[in-house]
Design an enzyme around this catalytic site. Structure first.
Site, PDB file in Angstrom:
ATOM      1  N   ASP A  36       0.832  -1.228   0.000  1.00  0.00           N
ATOM      2  CA  ASP A  36       0.000   0.000   0.000  1.00  0.00           C
ATOM      3  C   ASP A  36       0.858   1.266   0.000  1.00  0.00           C
ATOM      4  O   ASP A  36       0.378   2.362   0.267  1.00  0.00           O
ATOM      5  CB  ASP A  36      -0.937   0.005   1.212  1.00  0.00           C
ATOM      6  CG  ASP A  36      -0.161  -0.091   2.525  1.00  0.00           C
ATOM      7  OD1 ASP A  36       1.096  -0.126   2.478  1.00  0.00           O
ATOM      8  OD2 ASP A  36      -0.786  -0.127   3.591  1.00  0.00           O
ATOM      9  N   ASN A  37       2.149   1.101  -0.287  1.00  0.00           N
ATOM     10  CA  ASN A  37       3.096   2.214  -0.422  1.00  0.00           C
ATOM     11  C   ASN A  37       3.625   2.780   0.902  1.00  0.00           C
ATOM     12  O   ASN A  37       4.359   3.756   0.911  1.00  0.00           O
ATOM     13  CB  ASN A  37       2.480   3.347  -1.271  1.00  0.00           C
ATOM     14  CG  ASN A  37       3.550   3.990  -2.143  1.00  0.00           C
ATOM     15  OD1 ASN A  37       4.494   3.306  -2.572  1.00  0.00           O
ATOM     16  ND2 ASN A  37       3.442   5.284  -2.369  1.00  0.00           N
ATOM     17  N   ARG A  93       9.723  27.290   4.489  1.00  0.00           N
ATOM     18  CA  ARG A  93       9.156  28.607   4.151  1.00  0.00           C
ATOM     19  C   ARG A  93       7.818  28.878   4.827  1.00  0.00           C
ATOM     20  O   ARG A  93       7.350  29.995   4.830  1.00  0.00           O
ATOM     21  CB  ARG A  93       9.053  28.764   2.627  1.00  0.00           C
ATOM     22  CG  ARG A  93      10.418  28.986   1.982  1.00  0.00           C
ATOM     23  CD  ARG A  93      10.366  28.855   0.493  1.00  0.00           C
ATOM     24  NE  ARG A  93      10.011  27.505   0.110  1.00  0.00           N
ATOM     25  CZ  ARG A  93       9.641  27.137  -1.112  1.00  0.00           C
ATOM     26  NH1 ARG A  93       9.561  28.031  -2.060  1.00  0.00           N
ATOM     27  NH2 ARG A  93       9.353  25.878  -1.385  1.00  0.00           N
ATOM     28  N   GLN A  94       7.209  27.847   5.407  1.00  0.00           N
ATOM     29  CA  GLN A  94       5.993  28.094   6.198  1.00  0.00           C
ATOM     30  C   GLN A  94       6.463  28.315   7.633  1.00  0.00           C
ATOM     31  O   GLN A  94       6.298  27.488   8.520  1.00  0.00           O
ATOM     32  CB  GLN A  94       5.021  26.908   6.067  1.00  0.00           C
ATOM     33  CG  GLN A  94       3.640  27.148   6.680  1.00  0.00           C
ATOM     34  CD  GLN A  94       2.890  28.337   6.082  1.00  0.00           C
ATOM     35  OE1 GLN A  94       3.067  28.681   4.929  1.00  0.00           O
ATOM     36  NE2 GLN A  94       2.054  28.997   6.874  1.00  0.00           N
ATOM     37  N   ASP A 166      16.172  39.338  -3.725  1.00  0.00           N
ATOM     38  CA  ASP A 166      15.389  40.171  -2.804  1.00  0.00           C
ATOM     39  C   ASP A 166      16.282  40.546  -1.627  1.00  0.00           C
ATOM     40  O   ASP A 166      17.409  40.052  -1.510  1.00  0.00           O
ATOM     41  CB  ASP A 166      14.094  39.463  -2.344  1.00  0.00           C
ATOM     42  CG  ASP A 166      14.378  38.134  -1.651  1.00  0.00           C
ATOM     43  OD1 ASP A 166      15.483  37.967  -1.097  1.00  0.00           O
ATOM     44  OD2 ASP A 166      13.493  37.267  -1.673  1.00  0.00           O
ATOM     45  N   LYS A 189      11.673  43.074  -4.361  1.00  0.00           N
ATOM     46  CA  LYS A 189      10.739  42.043  -4.859  1.00  0.00           C
ATOM     47  C   LYS A 189       9.393  42.123  -4.150  1.00  0.00           C
ATOM     48  O   LYS A 189       9.329  42.261  -2.940  1.00  0.00           O
ATOM     49  CB  LYS A 189      11.370  40.669  -4.627  1.00  0.00           C
ATOM     50  CG  LYS A 189      10.490  39.494  -4.990  1.00  0.00           C
ATOM     51  CD  LYS A 189      11.277  38.188  -4.932  1.00  0.00           C
ATOM     52  CE  LYS A 189      10.728  37.229  -3.911  1.00  0.00           C
ATOM     53  NZ  LYS A 189      11.408  35.955  -3.835  1.00  0.00           N
ATOM     54  N   ARG A 191       5.810  39.882  -4.045  1.00  0.00           N
ATOM     55  CA  ARG A 191       5.152  38.656  -4.529  1.00  0.00           C
ATOM     56  C   ARG A 191       3.689  38.930  -4.854  1.00  0.00           C
ATOM     57  O   ARG A 191       2.938  39.420  -4.029  1.00  0.00           O
ATOM     58  CB  ARG A 191       5.284  37.548  -3.476  1.00  0.00           C
ATOM     59  CG  ARG A 191       4.944  36.191  -4.025  1.00  0.00           C
ATOM     60  CD  ARG A 191       5.400  35.063  -3.114  1.00  0.00           C
ATOM     61  NE  ARG A 191       6.759  34.593  -3.390  1.00  0.00           N
ATOM     62  CZ  ARG A 191       7.094  33.847  -4.433  1.00  0.00           C
ATOM     63  NH1 ARG A 191       6.190  33.491  -5.316  1.00  0.00           N
ATOM     64  NH2 ARG A 191       8.343  33.456  -4.601  1.00  0.00           N
ATOM     65  N   SER A 219      12.435  27.282  -6.316  1.00  0.00           N
ATOM     66  CA  SER A 219      11.294  26.364  -6.246  1.00  0.00           C
ATOM     67  C   SER A 219      10.622  26.328  -7.620  1.00  0.00           C
ATOM     68  O   SER A 219      11.045  25.585  -8.502  1.00  0.00           O
ATOM     69  CB  SER A 219      10.349  26.839  -5.133  1.00  0.00           C
ATOM     70  OG  SER A 219       9.250  25.994  -5.033  1.00  0.00           O
ATOM     71  N   THR A 223      11.017  33.560  -9.292  1.00  0.00           N
ATOM     72  CA  THR A 223      11.871  34.662  -8.824  1.00  0.00           C
ATOM     73  C   THR A 223      13.067  34.832  -9.761  1.00  0.00           C
ATOM     74  O   THR A 223      13.381  35.939 -10.208  1.00  0.00           O
ATOM     75  CB  THR A 223      12.374  34.360  -7.385  1.00  0.00           C
ATOM     76  OG1 THR A 223      11.238  34.130  -6.566  1.00  0.00           O
ATOM     77  CG2 THR A 223      13.211  35.479  -6.832  1.00  0.00           C
TER      78      THR A 223
HETATM   79  C1  R5P Z   1      12.025  33.204  -0.753  1.00  0.00           C
HETATM   80  O1  R5P Z   1      12.082  34.026   0.149  1.00  0.00           O
HETATM   81  C2  R5P Z   1      13.153  32.318  -1.143  1.00  0.00           C
HETATM   82  O2  R5P Z   1      14.380  32.818  -0.707  1.00  0.00           O
HETATM   83  C3  R5P Z   1      13.190  32.115  -2.656  1.00  0.00           C
HETATM   84  O3  R5P Z   1      13.417  33.368  -3.290  1.00  0.00           O
HETATM   85  C4  R5P Z   1      11.904  31.532  -3.158  1.00  0.00           C
HETATM   86  O4  R5P Z   1      11.529  30.423  -2.383  1.00  0.00           O
HETATM   87  C5  R5P Z   1      12.030  31.103  -4.611  1.00  0.00           C
HETATM   88  O5  R5P Z   1      10.808  30.575  -5.028  1.00  0.00           O
HETATM   89  P1  R5P Z   1      10.422  30.487  -6.562  1.00  0.00           P
HETATM   90  O6  R5P Z   1      11.528  29.770  -7.257  1.00  0.00           O
HETATM   91  O7  R5P Z   1       9.133  29.710  -6.558  1.00  0.00           O
HETATM   92  O8  R5P Z   1      10.218  31.872  -7.062  1.00  0.00           O
END
Ligand code: R5P
Length: 286
Positions: A36-37, A93-94, A166, A189, A191, A219, A223
């Site tokens: 079941d993984n 990041r959370q 940033d 920057k 968001r 991610s 950015t």
């Molecule tokens: C944010 O504060 C981090 O330092 C990165 O700038 C951010 O996580 C990059 O995310 P993404 O590649 O989705 O823009």
């Protein structure tokens, strides 16, 4: 008391390099899936009375669960001490309640890990750059990979300038600038959504220079893509990108299409991109 490296599946290659550098044995483990993984983990080496150095990044929830199973099992089997080396800690990041009622996920993650490990070591943890005091009681050792990333580019670029995407990344750029001995600047920057950012370059002339954009994480790549677009309009000679943690493969791949060179470390191993290994700094901090 003998030290032993315990590799998690997410950081196997890195753990092998650390073991080789430090002349330490690797603990044998068996990791497989139930039908079941669900994850099955077994520690095959005798760890009783040993100092266990677990190396496992946790970019996925399964990797985190595997880490917890390793830590708990080592303790049960009588390990003397456990150092959890987590080059990339997921949920970094959370790190605050952005909206009322949200989970501060990284706090929960660290709570669980610190119950089971005697020490925690990580690399350029996002939450520690923002809230170092919040986690003082956990005594987390936060290593930095930016001098290594800077050394990589030092060999390759003739007229480097460093850019932080940033203000938060400015500290990383300053660290790297002291190795490259070059000028640096940053982007303002804002968001707009999880995939979209608005950016404006501040106080640096990149025209004819080899620009290097540095950040802790790539991610989605949003950015970096925005930063690259601006630097192209500012007539940079080459545009290069370095990050520590390439969280999403498709993010770094997207960035690579628009830059001269894109590199990351092996905190999360990315074929083609992981040009800088963390093995050296981890080996120095076992
Ligand atoms: C944010 O504060 C981090 O330092 C990165 O700038 C951010 O996580 C990059 O995310 P993404 O590649 O989705 O823009």
């Amino acid at each position: 008391m003998e030290k032993i490296i315990v590799p998690g599946s997410e950081s196997k290659k890195l753990a092998e390099k650390v073991a080789k550098n430090s002349n330490l044995k690797i603990c044998k483990t068996e990791l497989r899936r139930f039908p079941d993984n669900e994850i099955y983990l077994r520690i095959l080496t005798d760890v009783k009375g040993r100092h266990c150095i677990v190396i496992q990044s946790t970019p996925t929830s399964d990797a985190f669960l595997e880490l917890i199973f390793i830590l708990d099992t080592l303790k049960d089997l009588g390990a003397e001490t456990i150092n959890a080396i987590i080059p990339y800690i997921g949920y970094s990041r959370q790190d605050k309640r952005f909206l009322p009622g949200e989970a501060i996920s990284i706090k929960t993650i660290l709570g669980v890990i610190s119950e089971k490990a005697d020490r925690i070591t990580t690399v350029n943890a996002h939450f520690l750059s923002k809230f170092p005091n919040e986690y003082e009681s956990l005594k987390i050792k936060n290593l930095t990979a930016f001098p290594l990333i800077a050394k990589y580019f030092k060999k390759k670029l003739k007229r480097p300038v460093l850019i932080a995407p940033d203000k938060g990344a400015l500290r990383y750029v300053k660290e790297a600038a002291s190795v490259l001995n070059c000028k640096f600047g940053y982007f303002e920057k804002k968001r707009i959504s999880s995939e979209e950012v608005e950016m404006k370059i501040e106080d640096i002339d990149v025209s004819g220079k080899d620009a290097v954009i540095l950040d802790d994480i790539i991610s989605t790549g949003g950015t970096m893509l925005k930063a690259i677009e601006i630097l192209k309009n500012e007539n940079a000679n080459t545009i290069n990108v370095g990050c520590v943690h390439a969280v999403l493969l498709k993010g770094i791949e997207k960035v690579a299409k628009f830059a001269d060179e894109v590199i990351c470390t092996d905190s999360i191993f990315r074929e083609k991109f992981s040009k800088v290994s963390l093995a050296k700094i981890i080996s120095e901090n076992l």
